[in-house]
Design a protein around this motif. Structure first.
Motif, PDB file in Angstrom:
ATOM      1  N   ASP A 258      22.657  16.384  -0.068  1.00  6.30           N
ATOM      2  CA  ASP A 258      23.765  16.501   0.888  1.00  6.30           C
ATOM      3  C   ASP A 258      23.670  17.806   1.675  1.00  6.30           C
TER       4      ASP A 258
ATOM      5  N   TYR B 108      35.333   9.533   0.019  1.00  5.51           N
ATOM      6  CA  TYR B 108      35.257  10.456   1.160  1.00  5.51           C
ATOM      7  C   TYR B 108      34.172  10.001   2.142  1.00  5.51           C
ATOM      8  N   ASP B 109      33.017   9.594   1.615  1.00  8.20           N
ATOM      9  CA  ASP B 109      31.945   9.104   2.479  1.00  8.20           C
ATOM     10  C   ASP B 109      32.387   7.853   3.239  1.00  8.20           C
TER      11      ASP B 109
ATOM     12  N   LYS C 259      34.428   8.969   6.039  1.00  7.51           N
ATOM     13  CA  LYS C 259      33.538   9.557   7.043  1.00  7.51           C
ATOM     14  C   LYS C 259      32.857   8.448   7.849  1.00  7.51           C
ATOM     15  N   HIS C 260      32.385   7.412   7.164  1.00  5.55           N
ATOM     16  CA  HIS C 260      31.723   6.306   7.862  1.00  5.55           C
ATOM     17  C   HIS C 260      32.685   5.635   8.834  1.00  5.55           C
TER      18      HIS C 260
END
Length: 153
Positions: free
Chosen positions: A115, A44-45, A48-49
């Motif tokens: 987070d 997921y990160d 996002k990146h």
């Protein structure tokens, strides 16, 4: 901005997308819920990146669009609600950390707490920008949103 710089960011978008897909595929083949959750979180990160890199390219090319008044109103309400949610989550996770003795569980909880703190700081920056409602350039958005984030250099 240099075409070479934008090209480098475009390559990074491809890498992040590949990383996300690979991790999602591997995560789907794992039965352990914690390993699955951690891999999915990294995937997921990475997505996002990639999305943030795409936004940077749009900004650098001067293609970003301003927010409408309706968007400002909707964002103002949504951000205010989520600031409250993040504050509660930070408090709840801090309470859990105090209660739990297992260091492995505390590690995961601290990760979540970090987070939540970043989310809270970003939301406060967004709230400030939305409340100003003046013409804000894309680079001013970055300054407003990121100025209080603890990991920003």
């Amino acid at each position: 901005m240099s075409g070479q710089f934008i090209s480098r960011i475009t390559d990074m978008i491809k890498s992040e997308d590949w990383n996300a897909t690979s991790l999602e595929d591997a995560s789907a083949k794992v039965s352990n819920v914690m390993v699955k959750a951690l891999m999915a979180g990294i995937a997921y990160d990475s997505r996002k990146h990639a999305y943030l890199f795409k936004a940077l390219v749009e900004m650098l090319r001067g293609e970003a669009r301003p927010l409408t008044e309706g968007e400002y109103e909707m964002l103002g309400k949504t951000i205010a609600e989520h600031i409250d949610v993040e504050l509660k989550m930070m408090s709840d996770v801090e309470d859990l950390i105090k209660f739990i003795g297992d260091e492995r569980l505390k590690y995961v909880l601290r990760y979540i707490l970090d987070d939540e703190k970043r989310h809270h700081a970003l939301l406060l920056g967004l709230q400030e920008a939305v409340n100003r409602r003046e013409l804000v350039t894309e680079f001013e958005w970055l300054n407003i949103v990121w100025k209080d984030v603890p990991f920003f250099f």
